[in-house]
Design a protein around this motif. Structure first.
Motif, PDB file in Angstrom:
ATOM      1  N   LEU A 179      17.191 -11.769 -33.428  1.00  0.00           N
ATOM      2  CA  LEU A 179      17.580 -11.402 -32.075  1.00  0.00           C
ATOM      3  C   LEU A 179      17.498  -9.889 -31.931  1.00  0.00           C
ATOM      4  O   LEU A 179      18.296  -9.149 -32.521  1.00  0.00           O
ATOM      5  N   HIS A 180      16.541  -9.429 -31.156  1.00  0.00           N
ATOM      6  CA  HIS A 180      16.434  -8.007 -30.837  1.00  0.00           C
ATOM      7  C   HIS A 180      17.166  -7.782 -29.518  1.00  0.00           C
ATOM      8  O   HIS A 180      16.800  -8.374 -28.491  1.00  0.00           O
ATOM      9  N   ASN A 181      18.188  -6.938 -29.540  1.00  0.00           N
ATOM     10  CA  ASN A 181      19.062  -6.765 -28.381  1.00  0.00           C
ATOM     11  C   ASN A 181      19.113  -5.311 -27.939  1.00  0.00           C
ATOM     12  O   ASN A 181      19.110  -4.397 -28.784  1.00  0.00           O
ATOM     13  N   ALA A 182      19.190  -5.103 -26.635  1.00  0.00           N
ATOM     14  CA  ALA A 182      19.346  -3.774 -26.052  1.00  0.00           C
ATOM     15  C   ALA A 182      20.435  -3.863 -24.985  1.00  0.00           C
ATOM     16  O   ALA A 182      20.375  -4.730 -24.104  1.00  0.00           O
ATOM     17  N   VAL A 183      21.433  -2.969 -25.060  1.00  0.00           N
ATOM     18  CA  VAL A 183      22.576  -2.994 -24.144  1.00  0.00           C
ATOM     19  C   VAL A 183      22.780  -1.603 -23.564  1.00  0.00           C
ATOM     20  O   VAL A 183      22.878  -0.617 -24.310  1.00  0.00           O
ATOM     21  N   ASP A 184      22.858  -1.519 -22.237  1.00  0.00           N
ATOM     22  CA  ASP A 184      23.145  -0.244 -21.578  1.00  0.00           C
ATOM     23  C   ASP A 184      24.614   0.105 -21.763  1.00  0.00           C
ATOM     24  O   ASP A 184      25.499  -0.731 -21.549  1.00  0.00           O
ATOM     25  N   ASP A 185      24.886   1.343 -22.158  1.00  0.00           N
ATOM     26  CA  ASP A 185      26.242   1.752 -22.503  1.00  0.00           C
ATOM     27  C   ASP A 185      27.183   1.699 -21.299  1.00  0.00           C
ATOM     28  O   ASP A 185      28.307   1.210 -21.401  1.00  0.00           O
ATOM     29  N   HIS A 186      26.756   2.191 -20.160  1.00  0.00           N
ATOM     30  CA  HIS A 186      27.643   2.292 -19.004  1.00  0.00           C
ATOM     31  C   HIS A 186      27.913   0.941 -18.353  1.00  0.00           C
ATOM     32  O   HIS A 186      29.055   0.590 -18.070  1.00  0.00           O
ATOM     33  N   ALA A 190      22.344  -6.261 -20.503  1.00  0.00           N
ATOM     34  CA  ALA A 190      21.746  -6.591 -21.793  1.00  0.00           C
ATOM     35  C   ALA A 190      20.399  -7.277 -21.633  1.00  0.00           C
ATOM     36  O   ALA A 190      20.188  -8.084 -20.719  1.00  0.00           O
ATOM     37  N   TYR A 191      19.485  -6.949 -22.559  1.00  0.00           N
ATOM     38  CA  TYR A 191      18.172  -7.597 -22.663  1.00  0.00           C
ATOM     39  C   TYR A 191      18.016  -8.071 -24.095  1.00  0.00           C
ATOM     40  O   TYR A 191      18.330  -7.342 -25.041  1.00  0.00           O
ATOM     41  N   SER A 192      17.520  -9.306 -24.277  1.00  0.00           N
ATOM     42  CA  SER A 192      17.444  -9.880 -25.617  1.00  0.00           C
ATOM     43  C   SER A 192      16.192 -10.729 -25.761  1.00  0.00           C
ATOM     44  O   SER A 192      15.771 -11.393 -24.805  1.00  0.00           O
TER      45      SER A 192
END
Length: 322
Positions: A179-186, A190-192
């Motif tokens: 699972l490659h995940n990207a989450v915006d801090d503010h 999420a994109y996965s």
């Protein structure tokens, strides 16, 4: 009564000479109450109208100071909760909890497990200032279901084969998915993706697609990308992929996953609310449920830390109420 009301009552009795019964009727209080505020006004003036502490002068049954110090010492050195401290010292759990609260001791969830220091939490001011990226390894489910359906005795035999390839028809086989995940801090948006490995080329290609997806959601300027120190994130391919999106790459300090905590928390949410939320009969069925879960996570799931779903923090995002 408010302090102003008490003062008016007292002045009516003391300065204007009203009888206590008349003043009590006028201010709708008991005669004893009117007498108390009148006496305090005579003794202390306006300063006597404020509330006094109801704490007793002596507390003979209060936990001894020596015991309180032992409680605090055990908490600091061993980082135990009230139940374990109470069992260790032979005390009542409520007593230990009351002492920890009285001294303002931080909750265990707010402490770094390794050092015992209070975790300094942060949040970027706007979407795109920082995006957290990470990879979570996840075992594939064999056709017919794994141990959650058949039990450990039958389900564990499938784990002996560890191929992470895919069949020609595109269906996953036994082994692992990544699972490659990207989450915006503010915003926590999420994109996965579930990919076949975590190599440098796979991670670099994932970031290109993730950045394009964030732009489509209205986050057009991604300033920083934060990852751990995995090999794929120290490669030239990853460096080039981040540079292509005009972003700056940051890496966490070694053995400090808390710095990348928002994506680590998202990893746990994925496991609890999607990957292991039900007994899937195949890996194909579980992967088919991922897009629906991500939509629900981004558009509808209430996040306590931001008081709503992630899309509520993305200005002018079309379709965020769908």
């Amino acid at each position: 009564m408010t302090e102003t009301g008490r003062l008016r009552l007292a002045r009516c009795v003391v300065d204007d000479g009203w009888p206590l019964a008349r003043a009590a009727e006028r201010f709708q209080v008991a005669v004893g109450t009117a007498k108390r505020w009148a006496d305090r006004y005579r003794a202390h003036g306006e300063a006597g109208m404020v509330d006094r502490s109801s704490r007793p002068r002596t507390s003979p049954r209060r936990t001894p100071t020596r015991t309180e110090r032992r409680i605090i010492k055990v908490r600091v050195l061993r980082r135990w909760g009230p139940a374990r401290i109470a069992g260790f010292l032979g005390l009542v759990v409520s007593t230990v909890h009351r002492v920890l609260t009285r001294y303002g001791v931080a909750r265990l969830r707010a402490l770094d497990r390794a050092t015992g220091r209070v975790i300094r939490r942060y949040e970027r001011a706007a979407p795109g200032e920082l995006v957290h990226v990470d990879v979570k390894k996840l075992g594939n489910i064999p056709d017919g279901g794994g141990h959650k359906i058949h039990g450990r005795a039958v389900g564990t035999r499938y784990s002996q084969r560890t191929s992470s390839t895919q069949r020609r028809d595109g269906k996953p086989v036994l082994g692992y998915g990544y699972l490659h995940n990207a989450v915006d801090d503010h915003s926590r948006l999420a994109y996965s993706e579930i990919l076949a490995d975590e190599t440098k080329d796979t991670a670099a290609a994932f970031w290109g697609r993730a950045a394009a997806w964030f732009r489509a959601q209205g986050i057009t300027d991604i300033q920083r990308v934060l990852t751990d120190n995995g090999p794929c994130y120290r490669s030239h391919a990853w460096r080039a992929a981040v540079a292509a999106t005009a972003s700056r790459h940051l890496r966490t300090r070694a053995y400090r996953p808390q710095t990348n905590g928002k994506v680590e928390r998202f990893n746990r949410i994925l496991l609890d609310e999607w990957a292991y939320a039900e007994a899937y009969t195949s890996e194909t069925a579980r992967r088919a449920a991922l897009p629906g879960f991500l939509h629900w996570y981004n558009h509808h799931r209430h996040h306590t830390s931001i008081s709503g779903p992630p899309t509520h923090r993305i200005p002018n995002l079309s379709g965020q109420n769908n």
